[in-house]
Motif scaffolding. Structure first.
Motif, short mmCIF file in Angstrom:
data_model
loop_
_atom_site.label_atom_id
_atom_site.label_comp_id
_atom_site.label_asym_id
_atom_site.label_seq_id
_atom_site.Cartn_x
_atom_site.Cartn_y
_atom_site.Cartn_z
N SER A 370 0.83 -1.21 0.00
CA SER A 370 0.00 0.00 0.00
C SER A 370 0.86 1.25 0.00
CB SER A 370 -0.95 0.01 1.22
OG SER A 370 -1.96 0.99 1.08
N TYR A 371 2.06 1.14 -0.56
CA TYR A 371 3.01 2.26 -0.55
C TYR A 371 3.91 2.24 -1.77
CZ TYR A 371 6.96 5.22 0.66
OH TYR A 371 7.93 6.18 0.63
N ALA A 372 4.23 3.41 -2.26
CA ALA A 372 5.32 3.63 -3.22
C ALA A 372 5.76 5.07 -3.02
CB ALA A 372 4.84 3.42 -4.66
N HIS A 373 7.03 5.36 -3.21
CA HIS A 373 7.45 6.74 -2.98
C HIS A 373 7.10 7.62 -4.18
CE1 HIS A 373 11.12 7.02 -5.42
NE2 HIS A 373 11.65 5.96 -4.84
N HIS A 374 7.31 8.93 -4.04
CA HIS A 374 6.73 9.89 -4.99
C HIS A 374 7.23 9.72 -6.42
CE1 HIS A 374 10.49 11.79 -3.72
NE2 HIS A 374 10.42 12.57 -4.76
N ILE A 375 8.46 9.28 -6.63
CA ILE A 375 8.95 9.12 -8.00
C ILE A 375 8.38 7.86 -8.63
CG2 ILE A 375 11.01 8.84 -9.43
CD1 ILE A 375 10.57 11.66 -8.40
N GLN A 376 8.20 6.81 -7.85
CA GLN A 376 7.51 5.62 -8.38
C GLN A 376 6.09 5.98 -8.80
OE1 GLN A 376 8.32 3.32 -4.74
NE2 GLN A 376 9.18 1.72 -6.06
#
Length: 517
Positions: A370-376
């Motif tokens: 339920s997570y990915a960082h902003h560039i992903q």
């Protein structure tokens, strides 16, 4: 049954222990925190997102109760017959014979509209107060921002730095520059990946919540193993912040845009994992900023200003900025689609099963954690959606459902605006379109991909390459006068007609059969 004069509503993203409501106890006031069916199905959510909100709400209700406040925490079992939020408030106010209902202004337009209508039509006295969380006052939004007009984030960010005296030195930016973004674009080496610290995780038991969701037939997606690793209490959130400051801040800015598929133990890399705690108001943004600055001041030889400024820019600048964009442009913002994107989202957005390694990794990580960082989110998933013309309604719904920190005020401007350029350039001054070269520059994804990032056409060519040129060609009339991307069209025009035709033909084949990528 005890009766109360005032009923105060606390929504699931209003878990702010510092709110002035809690400065003193009042035996004539009842606080209500409730799981509600309407909040589980306005979009299909990731199971971890549902569990995180419900667990944090339960913890906050318990903390208030232990502090001596009168709290009514209702689960889906107790609210299953309430069709919506107004029905719930009506029932509880009648049950406890309340004469006043109070709520904090919601941060989502749908809830704001629902409660405003409730306030106008209800016979009781219904009052709204500020949530006391954001640093840029709601009352100032329409004075600084104009509907459908671009406001430069950098200027806004600088003004916020000055107003709160953050990283300032005698009226000038500390370090001699306002923005150290040029220092924040490093790629991981093999040794860098090995050195990434393990993430700060928690073991929050959510078996009962999962059971309750299943009992009430709540539709969800994603995976969970009965343990939620995200912070859902203030104590846990502060522990995450302390961990970030001690172990991750030192390299945050340096690697904040970097991506890798080789850090299986740590999908959040040097990122803080604080977005859920911030967006549910468990932590106040100024508290986080001051804690980070304290760490920076105490360790000047270890932590450079570029690490700190990059982090603070996201909270003091970007987070406050997108909230203002959202409120000044809603509800029309939710229908903007300037590029007329209407393609259907491929099925692998729900499975991660695509041959494109960058997209597969980012999607699979999102579905699993339920997570990915902003560039992903922006340059892998968002870039793919924009290049392939996926309907921004579908993109909004997917992002809003999949990410644990996604609340519409922050999700929609990031997705429909920054990511999809569907908002007529209200946020972004150019579309953040990229070929495979950018992915290769910022990650190691391409090394283990079935496609060749250096090839533009052919069976093994990276699909992003032809899709990128097709996007720029298709939208030339809208984009070619943009000074930030004029060079792109000069490069395109240097190619022969045959080269252009082959590239566009390859992209057309991909667009016809997106499911096969």
């Amino acid at each position: 049954m005890k009766h109360y004069k005032t009923l105060r509503l606390i929504l699931g993203d209003q878990l702010n222990p510092s709110h002035s409501w809690f400065k003193q106890k009042d035996n004539e006031t009842l606080y209500i925190i409730a799981e509600l069916a309407q909040e589980t199905h306005y979009v299909k959510h990731h199971i971890q997102k549902l569990c995180a909100f419900f667990h944090a709400m339960e913890n906050f209700a318990s903390a208030l109760s232990q502090a001596g406040f009168n709290v009514l925490h209702l689960t889906l079992d107790e609210t299953c017959n309430d069709n919506n939020l107004p029905d719930l408030l009506n029932r509880i106010a009648k049950q406890y014979q309340c004469s006043v209902i109070e709520y904090q202004y919601p941060d989502e337009f749908r809830l704001h509209s629902q409660l405003e209508q409730f306030k106008k039509t209800h016979m009781l006295s219904v009052r709204a107060v500020d949530s006391e969380h954001f640093l840029f006052p709601f009352s100032q939004i329409k004075k600084r921002f104009v509907k459908n007009k671009h406001v430069t984030m950098e200027h806004f960010y600088r003004d916020m730095r000055k107003q709160f005296d953050i990283l300032m030195d005698s009226g000038k930016p500390e370090g001699g520059k306002w923005n150290f973004d040029s220092n924040n674009r490093n790629k991981f080496s093999k040794n860098d990946i090995h050195d990434i610290p393990s993430p700060k995780l928690f073991t929050n038991d959510v078996k009962s919540i999962i059971s309750r969701l299943n009992k009430h037939k709540v539709a969800y997606f994603g995976s969970i193993d009965n343990q939620l690793t995200w912070p859902t209490t203030r104590k846990q959130a502060i522990s995450s912040l302390d961990y970030f400051c001690e172990y991750l801040l030192v390299n945050f800015g340096k690697f904040q845009d970097a991506m890798t598929d080789q850090s299986k133990h740590n999908t959040s890399l040097y990122h803080s994992r604080l977005s859920f705690a911030l967006n549910t108001k468990i932590l106040h943004p100024l508290y986080v900023i001051k804690r980070v600055i304290t760490e920076y001041k105490q360790r000047p030889s270890e932590i450079s200003i570029s690490q700190v400024e990059g982090f603070i820019r996201q909270i003091l600048g970007w987070r406050e900025y997108v909230r203002a964009i959202y409120w000044v442009n809603m509800p029309d913002y939710a229908t903007k689609n300037q590029l007329q994107a209407n393609n259907k989202m491929p099925s692998y957005f729900w499975t991660g099963s695509t041959k494109m390694n960058c997209l597969s990794h980012a999607l699979t990580q999102s579905l699993e954690t339920s997570y990915a960082h902003h560039i992903q989110r922006l340059m892998v998933i968002g870039n793919f959606c924009m290049l392939t013309g996926i309907n921004p309604d579908d993109v909004d719904n997917w992002y809003l459902g999949v990410y644990i920190d996604a609340i519409e005020w922050v999700e929609m401007p990031n997705t429909r605006g920054m990511s999809q350029f569907a908002d007529d350039g209200i946020i972004a001054t150019k579309p953040y379109a990229a070929s495979g070269n950018y992915i290769n520059k910022m990650s190691d994804y391409c090394k283990r991909c079935q496609y060749d990032v250096k090839q533009k056409v052919g069976e093994k060519a990276c699909p992003l390459n032809s899709l990128y040129w097709n996007f720029m060609h298709t939208h030339r009339s809208k984009l070619e006068k943009n000074p930030r991307i004029g060079m792109v069209y000069k490069n395109w025009d240097r190619q022969t007609e045959e080269q252009k035709t082959v590239l566009l033909k390859q992209a057309a084949a991909h667009l016809i059969d997106l499911e096969s990528l």
